[in-house]
Design a protein around this motif. Structure first.
Motif, short mmCIF file in Angstrom:
data_model
loop_
_atom_site.label_atom_id
_atom_site.label_comp_id
_atom_site.label_asym_id
_atom_site.label_seq_id
_atom_site.Cartn_x
_atom_site.Cartn_y
_atom_site.Cartn_z
N PRO A 198 -125.40 10.57 -38.77
CA PRO A 198 -125.55 10.06 -37.41
C PRO A 198 -124.27 10.24 -36.61
O PRO A 198 -123.17 10.27 -37.18
CB PRO A 198 -125.87 8.58 -37.62
CG PRO A 198 -125.24 8.25 -38.93
CD PRO A 198 -125.35 9.49 -39.78
N VAL A 199 -124.42 10.38 -35.31
CA VAL A 199 -123.28 10.49 -34.40
C VAL A 199 -123.24 9.23 -33.56
O VAL A 199 -124.17 8.96 -32.79
CB VAL A 199 -123.39 11.73 -33.49
CG1 VAL A 199 -122.20 11.80 -32.54
CG2 VAL A 199 -123.47 13.00 -34.33
N VAL A 200 -122.18 8.45 -33.72
CA VAL A 200 -122.08 7.18 -33.01
C VAL A 200 -121.52 7.41 -31.61
O VAL A 200 -120.94 8.46 -31.31
CB VAL A 200 -121.20 6.18 -33.79
CG1 VAL A 200 -121.83 5.87 -35.14
CG2 VAL A 200 -119.80 6.75 -34.00
N ALA A 201 -121.68 6.41 -30.75
CA ALA A 201 -121.26 6.54 -29.36
C ALA A 201 -119.75 6.75 -29.23
O ALA A 201 -119.28 7.43 -28.31
CB ALA A 201 -121.69 5.31 -28.57
N ASP A 202 -118.96 6.18 -30.17
CA ASP A 202 -117.51 6.33 -30.11
C ASP A 202 -117.01 7.43 -31.03
O ASP A 202 -115.85 7.40 -31.47
CB ASP A 202 -116.82 5.00 -30.43
CG ASP A 202 -117.22 4.45 -31.80
OD1 ASP A 202 -118.13 5.03 -32.43
OD2 ASP A 202 -116.63 3.44 -32.24
N ASP A 203 -117.87 8.41 -31.34
CA ASP A 203 -117.45 9.55 -32.14
C ASP A 203 -116.28 10.25 -31.45
O ASP A 203 -116.30 10.46 -30.22
CB ASP A 203 -118.62 10.53 -32.30
CG ASP A 203 -118.22 11.78 -33.06
OD1 ASP A 203 -118.12 11.74 -34.29
OD2 ASP A 203 -118.00 12.82 -32.39
N PRO A 204 -115.22 10.62 -32.18
CA PRO A 204 -114.03 11.22 -31.53
C PRO A 204 -114.34 12.45 -30.69
O PRO A 204 -113.77 12.62 -29.61
CB PRO A 204 -113.14 11.57 -32.74
CG PRO A 204 -113.55 10.62 -33.81
CD PRO A 204 -115.02 10.40 -33.61
N ILE A 224 -129.86 0.24 -38.54
CA ILE A 224 -129.76 -1.14 -39.00
C ILE A 224 -128.38 -1.52 -39.52
O ILE A 224 -128.14 -2.68 -39.87
CB ILE A 224 -130.80 -1.43 -40.11
CG1 ILE A 224 -130.59 -0.48 -41.29
CG2 ILE A 224 -132.22 -1.29 -39.56
CD1 ILE A 224 -131.52 -0.77 -42.47
N ALA A 225 -127.46 -0.56 -39.58
CA ALA A 225 -126.12 -0.86 -40.11
C ALA A 225 -125.36 -1.75 -39.14
O ALA A 225 -125.46 -1.59 -37.91
CB ALA A 225 -125.35 0.43 -40.36
N LEU A 226 -124.59 -2.67 -39.68
CA LEU A 226 -123.77 -3.56 -38.85
C LEU A 226 -122.48 -2.88 -38.42
O LEU A 226 -121.93 -3.21 -37.37
CB LEU A 226 -123.46 -4.86 -39.61
CG LEU A 226 -124.67 -5.69 -40.02
CD1 LEU A 226 -124.22 -6.92 -40.81
CD2 LEU A 226 -125.48 -6.12 -38.80
N ALA A 227 -121.99 -1.93 -39.22
CA ALA A 227 -120.78 -1.18 -38.90
C ALA A 227 -121.11 0.30 -38.91
O ALA A 227 -121.95 0.76 -39.69
CB ALA A 227 -119.67 -1.49 -39.90
N SER A 228 -120.46 1.05 -38.03
CA SER A 228 -120.79 2.47 -37.89
C SER A 228 -119.70 3.40 -38.44
O SER A 228 -119.77 4.61 -38.23
CB SER A 228 -121.04 2.81 -36.42
OG SER A 228 -119.91 2.47 -35.63
#
Length: 292
Positions: free
Chosen positions: A106-112, A236-240
């Motif tokens: 997955p690519v999170v919103a704060d991906d570098p 569903i993860a609490l931390a990304s």
């Protein structure tokens, strides 16, 4: 007569000035057109996405990768396998060499990389920069333009469209077809390429992006996969962070497959220890020579 000569002379000067200005403008235009060509002619930038509606899929298979839950069509019935110490997961197909479905990290919103792109875009665009996914959607429907259209488009729109076309070129490279669907909680884009099809989804609640690769060709299989994902995907993860996601994936019990390089960690450890011993021996010999 002098008045007539002065008038005709002034007209000639004006005409020559206009011609000179036109030639300069033409030259400048050709220079800028040459600079714009890599963006305007990049593979995929002329693709026009078509919209699709979510298909009905009666039989689905629930999948839990620890950090997310989602359904896939029941035809993806092979074993789940995770690869090395990565977030890549495959559903095996007829052979282990060619998986039927690959789940990308997955690519999170704060991906570098995403943060860096938005930072660079902010330096060009006026006003606040929308999230990367919104930029992707705008980019899909942005059309290439000519340098001669810039006076009519305006500088602001031109700069915005150039940023969007760069992003479009990155996303659609090597794609033969692009399809788009906007759902209530999850959007989906289908990129059809020569050897595989990518289904990319975004969960609007979290801003999480994730891609799913299928080797099977055919519009129907891609639309059905996109439809099941759009209806079911939940992060569903609490931390990304990558470490947290890896731990969540490992806790599912999905079998891990090690590549040849990673298959013998004990041997690799012995090799590194041998290298360390050699370095220490060289340092000891150097100190002995210095003492002498």
């Amino acid at each position: 007569m002098s008045l007539t000569f002065g008038y005709t002379g002034g007209v000639r000067i004006a005409v020559i000035t206009c011609i000179f200005a036109a030639v300069c403008a033409l030259g400048a235009g050709l220079v800028w057109q040459h600079r714009l060509d890599p963006i305007m002619t990049a593979p995929g930038v002329r693709l026009r996405p078509s919209r699709f509606s979510l298909a009905r899929v009666d039989q689905v298979r629930p999948i839990n990768v620890g950090y997310a839950n989602f359904d896939v069509p029941a035809e993806y019935s092979g074993e789940l396998v995770r690869h090395d110490e990565s977030l890549f997961v495959s559903v095996t197909g007829v052979s282990d060499i060619e998986p039927a479905l690959t789940v990308c990290p997955p690519v999170v919103a704060d991906d570098p990389n995403a943060v860096q792109f938005r930072r660079e875009a902010a330096a060009v665009l006026d006003g606040p920069v929308p999230p990367l996914w919104e930029l992707r959607k705008q980019a899909l429907f942005t059309e290439p333009f000519s340098v001669w259209e810039i006076p009519f488009r305006g500088i602001k729109r031109t700069r915005t469209d150039m940023v969007l076309l760069i992003l479009k070129g990155l996303d659609t490279s090597a794609a033969k077809q692009v399809r788009f669907c906007e759902g209530a909680s999850v959007d989906a884009i289908i990129f059809v390429r020569s050897h595989l099809t990518e289904v990319r989804i975004i969960e609007k609640r979290t801003g999480i992006e994730q891609s799913f690769l299928i080797m099977a060709h055919g519009e129907r299989s891609a639309v059905e996969l996109a439809s099941t994902l759009a209806r079911s995907y939940r992060f569903i993860a609490l931390a990304s962070g990558e470490g947290s996601l890896l731990a969540a994936l490992a806790a599912t019990g999905i079998r891990q497959r090690l590549s040849e390089k990673a298959a013998h960690p004990a041997e690799e450890s012995r090799r590194l220890e041998a290298v360390a011993d050699e370095v220490r021996a060289r340092r000891a010999n150097r100190r002995e020579r210095q003492d002498r």
